[in-house]
Design a protein around this motif. Structure first.
Motif, PDB file in Angstrom:
ATOM      1  N   ASP A 233     -10.401   5.252  -3.653  1.00 43.60           N
ATOM      2  CA  ASP A 233     -11.414   4.704  -2.754  1.00 43.60           C
ATOM      3  C   ASP A 233     -10.880   3.840  -1.620  1.00 43.60           C
ATOM      4  OD1 ASP A 233     -13.795   5.601  -4.433  1.00 43.60           O
ATOM      5  OD2 ASP A 233     -12.583   4.485  -5.875  1.00 43.60           O
ATOM      6  N   GLY A 234      -9.664   3.314  -1.758  1.00 37.95           N
ATOM      7  CA  GLY A 234      -9.147   2.439  -0.720  1.00 37.95           C
ATOM      8  C   GLY A 234      -7.669   2.171  -0.873  1.00 37.95           C
ATOM      9  N   PHE A 235      -7.130   1.443   0.117  1.00 35.51           N
ATOM     10  CA  PHE A 235      -5.697   1.174   0.175  1.00 35.51           C
ATOM     11  C   PHE A 235      -5.444  -0.262   0.594  1.00 35.51           C
ATOM     12  CE2 PHE A 235      -6.633   5.553   1.079  1.00 35.51           C
ATOM     13  CZ  PHE A 235      -5.813   6.225   0.187  1.00 35.51           C
ATOM     14  N   PHE A 236      -4.372  -0.826   0.057  1.00 35.46           N
ATOM     15  CA  PHE A 236      -3.959  -2.188   0.349  1.00 35.46           C
ATOM     16  C   PHE A 236      -2.568  -2.112   0.959  1.00 35.46           C
ATOM     17  CE2 PHE A 236      -1.696  -6.042  -0.714  1.00 35.46           C
ATOM     18  CZ  PHE A 236      -2.623  -7.072  -0.675  1.00 35.46           C
ATOM     19  N   ILE A 237      -2.427  -2.632   2.170  1.00 33.20           N
ATOM     20  CA  ILE A 237      -1.134  -2.576   2.872  1.00 33.20           C
ATOM     21  C   ILE A 237      -0.868  -3.925   3.525  1.00 33.20           C
ATOM     22  CG2 ILE A 237       0.259  -1.411   4.622  1.00 33.20           C
ATOM     23  CD1 ILE A 237      -1.692   0.919   4.538  1.00 33.20           C
ATOM     24  N   GLU A 238       0.337  -4.440   3.346  1.00 29.90           N
ATOM     25  CA  GLU A 238       0.750  -5.632   4.082  1.00 29.90           C
ATOM     26  C   GLU A 238       1.676  -5.215   5.215  1.00 29.90           C
ATOM     27  OE1 GLU A 238       0.279  -8.936   0.542  1.00 29.90           O
ATOM     28  OE2 GLU A 238       2.284  -8.229   1.040  1.00 29.90           O
ATOM     29  N   THR A 239       1.478  -5.838   6.373  1.00 28.61           N
ATOM     30  CA  THR A 239       2.217  -5.455   7.574  1.00 28.61           C
ATOM     31  C   THR A 239       2.567  -6.693   8.397  1.00 28.61           C
ATOM     32  OG1 THR A 239       2.154  -4.043   9.559  1.00 28.61           O
ATOM     33  CG2 THR A 239       0.081  -5.055   8.879  1.00 28.61           C
ATOM     34  N   HIS A 240       3.533  -6.551   9.268  1.00 24.03           N
ATOM     35  CA  HIS A 240       3.998  -7.693  10.064  1.00 24.03           C
ATOM     36  C   HIS A 240       4.736  -7.151  11.286  1.00 24.03           C
ATOM     37  CE1 HIS A 240       6.085 -11.475  11.052  1.00 24.03           C
ATOM     38  NE2 HIS A 240       5.231 -12.085  10.244  1.00 24.03           N
ATOM     39  N   PRO A 241       4.626  -7.808  12.436  1.00 24.55           N
ATOM     40  CA  PRO A 241       5.352  -7.328  13.620  1.00 24.55           C
ATOM     41  C   PRO A 241       6.867  -7.404  13.466  1.00 24.55           C
ATOM     42  CG  PRO A 241       4.214  -9.404  14.076  1.00 24.55           C
ATOM     43  CD  PRO A 241       3.719  -8.917  12.758  1.00 24.55           C
ATOM     44  N   GLU A 242       7.350  -8.348  12.655  1.00 21.35           N
ATOM     45  CA  GLU A 242       8.784  -8.481  12.400  1.00 21.35           C
ATOM     46  C   GLU A 242       8.998  -8.767  10.912  1.00 21.35           C
ATOM     47  OE1 GLU A 242      11.224 -10.376  15.770  1.00 21.35           O
ATOM     48  OE2 GLU A 242       9.319 -11.478  15.835  1.00 21.35           O
ATOM     49  N   PRO A 243       9.014  -7.736  10.075  1.00 25.89           N
ATOM     50  CA  PRO A 243       9.124  -7.947   8.629  1.00 25.89           C
ATOM     51  C   PRO A 243      10.306  -8.825   8.215  1.00 25.89           C
ATOM     52  CG  PRO A 243       8.528  -5.684   9.060  1.00 25.89           C
ATOM     53  CD  PRO A 243       8.821  -6.309  10.403  1.00 25.89           C
ATOM     54  N   ALA A 244      11.424  -8.720   8.913  1.00 20.31           N
ATOM     55  CA  ALA A 244      12.595  -9.511   8.551  1.00 20.31           C
ATOM     56  C   ALA A 244      12.362 -11.013   8.738  1.00 20.31           C
ATOM     57  CB  ALA A 244      13.804  -9.067   9.378  1.00 20.31           C
ATOM     58  N   LYS A 245      11.385 -11.365   9.584  1.00 16.24           N
ATOM     59  CA  LYS A 245      11.088 -12.768   9.835  1.00 16.24           C
ATOM     60  C   LYS A 245       9.834 -13.239   9.105  1.00 16.24           C
ATOM     61  CE  LYS A 245      13.268 -12.903  14.414  1.00 16.24           C
ATOM     62  NZ  LYS A 245      13.057 -13.206  15.868  1.00 16.24           N
ATOM     63  N   ALA A 246       9.172 -12.341   8.366  1.00 22.30           N
ATOM     64  CA  ALA A 246       7.970 -12.716   7.627  1.00 22.30           C
ATOM     65  C   ALA A 246       8.325 -13.771   6.588  1.00 22.30           C
ATOM     66  CB  ALA A 246       7.358 -11.496   6.957  1.00 22.30           C
ATOM     67  N   LEU A 247       7.390 -14.668   6.327  1.00 20.77           N
ATOM     68  CA  LEU A 247       7.647 -15.774   5.399  1.00 20.77           C
ATOM     69  C   LEU A 247       7.489 -15.376   3.948  1.00 20.77           C
ATOM     70  CD1 LEU A 247       5.920 -18.716   7.347  1.00 20.77           C
ATOM     71  CD2 LEU A 247       8.324 -17.986   7.364  1.00 20.77           C
ATOM     72  N   SER A 248       7.003 -14.157   3.699  1.00 15.11           N
ATOM     73  CA  SER A 248       6.823 -13.699   2.325  1.00 15.11           C
ATOM     74  C   SER A 248       6.851 -12.181   2.272  1.00 15.11           C
ATOM     75  CB  SER A 248       5.487 -14.220   1.774  1.00 15.11           C
ATOM     76  OG  SER A 248       5.254 -13.748   0.465  1.00 15.11           O
ATOM     77  N   ASP A 249       7.571 -11.625   1.276  1.00 16.46           N
ATOM     78  CA  ASP A 249       7.566 -10.181   0.983  1.00 16.46           C
ATOM     79  C   ASP A 249       8.062  -9.297   2.115  1.00 16.46           C
ATOM     80  OD1 ASP A 249       7.052  -9.795  -1.651  1.00 16.46           O
ATOM     81  OD2 ASP A 249       4.910  -9.473  -1.442  1.00 16.46           O
ATOM     82  N   GLY A 250       8.945  -9.799   2.950  1.00 14.16           N
ATOM     83  CA  GLY A 250       9.439  -9.020   4.081  1.00 14.16           C
ATOM     84  C   GLY A 250       9.955  -7.632   3.748  1.00 14.16           C
ATOM     85  N   PRO A 251      10.748  -7.457   2.651  1.00 12.83           N
ATOM     86  CA  PRO A 251      11.311  -6.136   2.360  1.00 12.83           C
ATOM     87  C   PRO A 251      10.285  -5.052   2.057  1.00 12.83           C
ATOM     88  CG  PRO A 251      12.524  -7.855   1.199  1.00 12.83           C
ATOM     89  CD  PRO A 251      11.294  -8.499   1.751  1.00 12.83           C
ATOM     90  N   ASN A 252       9.040  -5.453   1.742  1.00 10.28           N
ATOM     91  CA  ASN A 252       8.032  -4.461   1.381  1.00 10.28           C
ATOM     92  C   ASN A 252       7.079  -4.131   2.524  1.00 10.28           C
ATOM     93  OD1 ASN A 252       8.930  -5.010  -1.346  1.00 10.28           O
ATOM     94  ND2 ASN A 252       7.552  -6.764  -1.323  1.00 10.28           N
ATOM     95  N   LEU A 253       7.093  -4.938   3.574  1.00 15.10           N
ATOM     96  CA  LEU A 253       6.070  -4.835   4.609  1.00 15.10           C
ATOM     97  C   LEU A 253       6.277  -3.626   5.513  1.00 15.10           C
ATOM     98  CD1 LEU A 253       5.835  -8.588   5.713  1.00 15.10           C
ATOM     99  CD2 LEU A 253       4.648  -7.421   3.847  1.00 15.10           C
ATOM    100  N   ILE A 254       5.174  -2.986   5.884  1.00 10.28           N
ATOM    101  CA  ILE A 254       5.229  -1.901   6.849  1.00 10.28           C
ATOM    102  C   ILE A 254       5.307  -2.526   8.244  1.00 10.28           C
ATOM    103  CG2 ILE A 254       4.038   0.118   7.785  1.00 10.28           C
ATOM    104  CD1 ILE A 254       4.931   0.396   4.852  1.00 10.28           C
ATOM    105  N   PRO A 255       6.298  -2.157   9.054  1.00  9.56           N
ATOM    106  CA  PRO A 255       6.352  -2.701  10.417  1.00  9.56           C
ATOM    107  C   PRO A 255       5.058  -2.396  11.172  1.00  9.56           C
ATOM    108  CG  PRO A 255       8.402  -1.581   9.868  1.00  9.56           C
ATOM    109  CD  PRO A 255       7.430  -1.255   8.764  1.00  9.56           C
ATOM    110  N   LEU A 256       4.541  -3.379  11.871  1.00  9.65           N
ATOM    111  CA  LEU A 256       3.248  -3.222  12.537  1.00  9.65           C
ATOM    112  C   LEU A 256       3.244  -2.039  13.498  1.00  9.65           C
ATOM    113  CD1 LEU A 256       0.398  -4.372  12.933  1.00  9.65           C
ATOM    114  CD2 LEU A 256       1.337  -5.880  14.706  1.00  9.65           C
TER     115      LEU A 256
END
Length: 282
Positions: A233-256
């Motif tokens: 029914d749905g999806f959960f995705i974390e994303t960030h413009p610069e995953p390497a600089k994200a303050l949490s979970d950077g290695p898993n984030l989809i680049p924006l």
């Protein structure tokens, strides 16, 4: 196997378990208003273009970090203010995690969906507090829980009279620093409530970098397509413009900048799954 027919209403026009998939997406944590607004603005545009209902996601507190020295929060009040401003600016529903029963009522004044972290999915008082707010409740399956046992977490929430509840898959622990997704768990849990697939945390390696978690985002498209094809029914995705600089979970984030293509791929897989979801081998 019978599909559950109890949808989760998030707000008017946004229903999990309907004929339109719901996307829960945003940064892992509330870092700043500017970052949240940038991410939310772009993801909303792409989600709408590809036929998803959109719910902005960000955690106001990362209470389960591997190390006590890791970033947790900019503060509860400040984070909730950022979430509220983003929701108003974009006119989208909001979801964030709660970790303690006392947080439920205050957080529910701001967000539309209360998320129960995987480690806390059996905490009765937390589930009841979330249910008693009347807001939609999104429960992540614990890494240690059998899919069929998640029905009891759903029943705890529904015992409050709140029918707006869903389950989220994020993999189970296999050895150290490793998660595996059993795709059979998705239709099993869908008997009890609508199901969301957590793409980000299914590729996480808990504690895999010593004092922080690692991740294998290269497998995210593969697991996402597989889960989508089950007709959830749905999806959960974390994303960030610069995953390497994200303050949490950077290695898993989809680049924006890859999210538009990612959502296009995801919707195609979801439509294929819905086409064949009633196919049975007997």
């Amino acid at each position: 196997m019978i599909r559950n027919t109890s949808p989760m209403k998030i707000r008017e026009g946004v229903v999990l378990g309907s004929d339109k998939p719901v996307l829960f997406a945003g940064p892992c944590a509330v870092e700043s208003f500017d970052i949240c607004l940038e991410i939310g603005t772009k993801v909303k545009e792409w989600a709408t273009a590809h036929g998803f209902s959109y719910v902005f996601k960000a955690s106001f507190d990362k209470a389960n970090r591997t190390s006590s020295g890791s970033f947790r929060s900019i503060g509860m009040d400040k984070s909730l203010e950022v979430l509220q401003r983003v929701g108003q600016a974009l006119d989208v529903p909001l979801v964030t995690d709660i970790h303690e029963s006392y947080q439920a009522a205050e957080v529910a004044e701001v967000v539309d969906v209360l998320q129960i972290p995987a480690f806390l999915c059996r905490q009765t008082d937390l589930l009841l507090a979330a249910g008693n707010t009347g807001k939609a409740v999104k429960i992540k399956r614990g890494q240690f829980m059998a899919p069929e046992d998640m029905q009891y977490a759903v029943k705890k929430v529904r015992s409050t009279g709140n029918e707006n509840v869903c389950l989220t898959e994020r993999g189970f622990s296999l050895g150290y620093h490793n998660l595996v997704v059993d795709m059979r768990g998705l239709p099993i849990m869908r008997q009890f409530a609508p199901v969301v697939f957590d793409i980000t945390h299914s590729v996480q390696q808990p504690g895999g970098q010593g004092g922080s978690s690692g991740g294998q985002r290269e497998f995210a498209p593969i697991l996402a397509r597989a889960a989508a094809a089950t007709g959830i029914d749905g999806f959960f995705i974390e994303t960030h413009p610069e995953p390497a600089k994200a303050l949490s979970d950077g290695p898993n984030l989809i680049p924006l900048h890859r999210m538009a293509d990612f959502l296009e791929m995801l919707k195609e897989a979801w439509e294929l799954g819905r086409k064949y979801q009633e196919f049975k081998v007997e």
